[in-house]
Write a protein that holds these residues in place. Sequence first.
Motif, PDB file in Angstrom:
ATOM      1  N   LEU A  49      67.618 -31.687  19.421  1.00 16.29           N
ATOM      2  CA  LEU A  49      67.005 -32.708  18.568  1.00 16.29           C
ATOM      3  C   LEU A  49      66.708 -33.965  19.365  1.00 16.29           C
ATOM      4  CD1 LEU A  49      66.197 -33.947  15.847  1.00 16.29           C
ATOM      5  CD2 LEU A  49      68.615 -34.423  15.443  1.00 16.29           C
ATOM      6  N   SER A  50      67.658 -34.386  20.191  1.00 18.05           N
ATOM      7  CA  SER A  50      67.458 -35.588  21.012  1.00 18.05           C
ATOM      8  C   SER A  50      66.311 -35.398  21.993  1.00 18.05           C
ATOM      9  CB  SER A  50      68.748 -35.917  21.773  1.00 18.05           C
ATOM     10  OG  SER A  50      69.809 -36.214  20.898  1.00 18.05           O
ATOM     11  N   ILE A  51      66.219 -34.213  22.587  1.00 18.12           N
ATOM     12  CA  ILE A  51      65.154 -33.926  23.559  1.00 18.12           C
ATOM     13  C   ILE A  51      63.788 -33.943  22.874  1.00 18.12           C
ATOM     14  CG2 ILE A  51      64.203 -32.165  25.103  1.00 18.12           C
ATOM     15  CD1 ILE A  51      67.186 -31.266  25.529  1.00 18.12           C
ATOM     16  N   VAL A  52      63.692 -33.246  21.737  1.00 20.50           N
ATOM     17  CA  VAL A  52      62.429 -33.189  20.998  1.00 20.50           C
ATOM     18  C   VAL A  52      61.970 -34.596  20.611  1.00 20.50           C
ATOM     19  CG1 VAL A  52      61.421 -32.504  18.780  1.00 20.50           C
ATOM     20  CG2 VAL A  52      62.692 -30.841  20.132  1.00 20.50           C
ATOM     21  N   ASN A  53      62.890 -35.408  20.116  1.00 24.10           N
ATOM     22  CA  ASN A  53      62.525 -36.756  19.672  1.00 24.10           C
ATOM     23  C   ASN A  53      62.204 -37.675  20.843  1.00 24.10           C
ATOM     24  OD1 ASN A  53      62.872 -36.090  16.978  1.00 24.10           O
ATOM     25  ND2 ASN A  53      65.035 -36.649  16.971  1.00 24.10           N
ATOM     26  N   PHE A  54      62.968 -37.568  21.923  1.00 29.58           N
ATOM     27  CA  PHE A  54      62.743 -38.451  23.073  1.00 29.58           C
ATOM     28  C   PHE A  54      61.389 -38.183  23.726  1.00 29.58           C
ATOM     29  CE2 PHE A  54      63.044 -39.315  27.659  1.00 29.58           C
ATOM     30  CZ  PHE A  54      63.260 -40.695  27.616  1.00 29.58           C
ATOM     31  N   PHE A  55      61.047 -36.906  23.893  1.00 30.25           N
ATOM     32  CA  PHE A  55      59.787 -36.558  24.552  1.00 30.25           C
ATOM     33  C   PHE A  55      58.633 -36.386  23.568  1.00 30.25           C
ATOM     34  CE2 PHE A  55      62.788 -35.004  27.871  1.00 30.25           C
ATOM     35  CZ  PHE A  55      62.311 -35.771  28.935  1.00 30.25           C
TER      36      PHE A  55
END
Length: 207
Positions: A49-55
């Motif tokens: 979730l953090s990766i999807v939102n950050f990028f």
Amino acid sequence: MGSVGERIKLLRLNQGLSQESLADKLNVTKSTISQWEIGKAQPKNKNLLSIVNFFDTTYEYLKGGSEISDTCPRVVSIPYYNVSASAGLGSVNDLETYSYVDIENLNVSNIEHLVCITASGDSMEPVLKDGSVLVVNTQNKNIVDGNMYVFRQDDFLRVKLMSYEKNHLRIISYNKEYKDEIYNFSEISDLSIVGQVIWYSTKLNVN
């Protein structure tokens, strides 16, 4: 098409980030980033979730789908709690374990404040069927007339429309067989707003 780790590495390099810099952004260690990228470990749901939102990417892309484009649906992963908000006479909730559920095209910025639960009962029909999935923004606790909210009342978790009127709060069901509930402002202290319902998915009755 590339593994999850290879996709993470590509996204990182495209933004000119070191493994250490990305680790700081995602609140993990540099070693964790390295293990993801070489395929020795897989990101857990909360880290995905953090990766999807950050990028600003999608789960489909991370898992080997086509290149990111404006036409790709944005998918977010939200905690799904094993509780139900009653759309009827009340539902007691004692167990609050959770997993994650993926939802497409949910255009919000404060994903960390979102939770998923289910609705039970028939008082919110035809809009909410028994078993409908609700996304609740727990940051939105201020009542805006006519919006749908999940709230606690004693030991019960409920979902209703709410509206402020002179000297009282009106709680409304879609199902007209259920009468409106009226609470004086002195009684509102017994109600605890969990958050506003911002998305729902209703099951269809199929014969």
